[in-house]
Motif scaffolding. Structure first.
Motif, PDB file in Angstrom:
ATOM      1  N   SER A  53      -1.192  -2.558   6.846  1.00 42.04           N
ATOM      2  CA  SER A  53       0.019  -2.152   6.140  1.00 42.04           C
ATOM      3  C   SER A  53       0.978  -3.340   6.068  1.00 42.04           C
ATOM      4  N   TYR A  54       1.826  -3.295   5.063  1.00 41.57           N
ATOM      5  CA  TYR A  54       2.828  -4.334   4.892  1.00 41.57           C
ATOM      6  C   TYR A  54       4.039  -3.726   4.188  1.00 41.57           C
ATOM      7  N   CYS A  55       5.123  -4.449   4.283  1.00 45.87           N
ATOM      8  CA  CYS A  55       6.381  -3.987   3.705  1.00 45.87           C
ATOM      9  C   CYS A  55       6.522  -4.549   2.293  1.00 45.87           C
ATOM     10  N   ALA A  56       6.699  -3.648   1.330  1.00 43.72           N
ATOM     11  CA  ALA A  56       6.835  -4.071  -0.067  1.00 43.72           C
ATOM     12  C   ALA A  56       8.300  -4.311  -0.437  1.00 43.72           C
ATOM     13  N   ASN A  57       9.194  -3.545   0.131  1.00 46.61           N
ATOM     14  CA  ASN A  57      10.628  -3.697  -0.132  1.00 46.61           C
ATOM     15  C   ASN A  57      11.400  -3.569   1.166  1.00 46.61           C
ATOM     16  N   GLY A  58      12.437  -4.340   1.286  1.00 48.22           N
ATOM     17  CA  GLY A  58      13.259  -4.257   2.482  1.00 48.22           C
ATOM     18  C   GLY A  58      14.532  -5.080   2.333  1.00 48.22           C
ATOM     19  N   PHE A  59      15.363  -5.018   3.359  1.00 52.78           N
ATOM     20  CA  PHE A  59      16.614  -5.781   3.344  1.00 52.78           C
ATOM     21  C   PHE A  59      17.008  -6.076   4.785  1.00 52.78           C
ATOM     22  N   GLN A 114      18.747  -7.657  11.276  1.00 48.30           N
ATOM     23  CA  GLN A 114      17.479  -6.952  11.434  1.00 48.30           C
ATOM     24  C   GLN A 114      16.913  -6.621  10.057  1.00 48.30           C
ATOM     25  N   TYR A 115      15.597  -6.827   9.906  1.00 49.91           N
ATOM     26  CA  TYR A 115      14.960  -6.514   8.623  1.00 49.91           C
ATOM     27  C   TYR A 115      14.589  -5.038   8.622  1.00 49.91           C
ATOM     28  N   ILE A 116      14.994  -4.330   7.610  1.00 45.96           N
ATOM     29  CA  ILE A 116      14.717  -2.908   7.457  1.00 45.96           C
ATOM     30  C   ILE A 116      13.766  -2.745   6.275  1.00 45.96           C
ATOM     31  N   CYS A 117      12.604  -2.151   6.527  1.00 40.84           N
ATOM     32  CA  CYS A 117      11.606  -1.928   5.473  1.00 40.84           C
ATOM     33  C   CYS A 117      11.900  -0.585   4.810  1.00 40.84           C
ATOM     34  N   THR A 118      12.001  -0.587   3.505  1.00 40.32           N
ATOM     35  CA  THR A 118      12.261   0.660   2.777  1.00 40.32           C
ATOM     36  C   THR A 118      10.993   1.192   2.105  1.00 40.32           C
ATOM     37  N   SER A 119       9.992   0.350   1.953  1.00 44.91           N
ATOM     38  CA  SER A 119       8.766   0.783   1.277  1.00 44.91           C
ATOM     39  C   SER A 119       7.553   0.151   1.964  1.00 44.91           C
ATOM     40  N   GLN A 120       6.895   0.928   2.804  1.00 39.98           N
ATOM     41  CA  GLN A 120       5.721   0.466   3.532  1.00 39.98           C
ATOM     42  C   GLN A 120       4.465   0.851   2.728  1.00 39.98           C
ATOM     43  N   ILE A 121       3.557  -0.117   2.562  1.00 40.44           N
ATOM     44  CA  ILE A 121       2.312   0.141   1.834  1.00 40.44           C
ATOM     45  C   ILE A 121       1.152  -0.016   2.804  1.00 40.44           C
ATOM     46  N   GLN A 122       0.229   0.949   2.742  1.00 37.58           N
ATOM     47  CA  GLN A 122      -0.953   0.914   3.601  1.00 37.58           C
ATOM     48  C   GLN A 122      -2.181   0.801   2.696  1.00 37.58           C
ATOM     49  N   GLU A 123      -3.060  -0.171   2.985  1.00 39.14           N
ATOM     50  CA  GLU A 123      -4.270  -0.384   2.196  1.00 39.14           C
ATOM     51  C   GLU A 123      -5.482  -0.473   3.110  1.00 39.14           C
ATOM     52  N   THR A 124      -6.614  -0.089   2.560  1.00 36.80           N
ATOM     53  CA  THR A 124      -7.882  -0.189   3.270  1.00 36.80           C
ATOM     54  C   THR A 124      -8.711  -1.278   2.605  1.00 36.80           C
TER      55      THR A 124
END
Length: 193
Positions: free
Chosen positions: A111-117, A123-133
């Motif tokens: 998984s990785y963070c697609a959007n954040g601030f 502190q980095y806040i992730c607003t959109s986490q994406i999970q891939e296989t």
């Protein structure tokens, strides 16, 4: 009468001895073990092949094998199973077969963070986490592990009449629910007995 009995005994013994010699001469190497690069085992496989009729090579048979590898945390295992028929006369045979290869491999989910601030504290806040296989392809796309690949076989097999070193080369089309690849091939060598 004695001469007739002796003649009958000698004839029976001669026929019996001739049948024994015939059975020795017609013993065929109906089994073989071999390593195949490419082919139904996909990257490679160790195989055992045998004829259902132990007295003839130009008949139906079966092969079962296994293959696999492990490198840098990745692993792959294959189990080819095929039914085949040989056509021809020793030591040269045309081989026609069909079957399936069951295989398994490592799948990874990441998984990785697609959007954040960054907030006011840095502190980095992730607003959109994406999970891939992770996906695996062996010429054709594969849906997941474990999976099955259909296999066909059109090839040449050389088996010495009295056994020994044997080799084979074949066109091995593969297919699954994602497609068909007609130009896959394999080469094998081993020992017939």
């Amino acid at each position: 009468m004695k001469k007739l009995l002796i003649l009958l005994f000698l004839a029976t013994a001669t026929i019996s001895k001739a049948q024994d010699l015939y059975s020795i001469e017609t013993k065929v190497p109906y089994q073989s073990v071999y390593l195949e690069l490419g082919g139904a085992g996909l990257p490679y496989s160790f195989n055992y092949d045998f004829r259902f009729d132990k007295s003839r090579m130009d008949t139906w048979g079966m092969r079962v094998g296994f293959g696999g590898y492990t490198t840098d945390g990745d692993s792959f295992f294959s189990l080819p199973v095929m039914v085949n028929k040989l056509y021809g006369k020793g030591p040269h045979y045309f081989e026609l077969g069909f079957g399936a290869t069951v295989f398994a491999f490592d799948e990874y989910t990441y998984s990785y963070c697609a959007n954040g601030f960054f907030d006011s504290n840095g502190q980095y806040i992730c607003t959109s986490q994406i999970q891939e296989t992770s996906t695996y392809n062996f010429i054709l796309d594969v849906d997941g592990s474990p999976s099955v690949m259909g296999t066909l076989n059109f090839g040449y097999r050389r088996v010495p009449i009295d056994g020994g070193f044997t080799w084979r080369v074949a066109l091995t089309p593969i297919f699954n629910n994602n497609g068909f690849w007609p130009l896959y091939a394999g080469f094998g060598f081993g020992y017939a007995f």
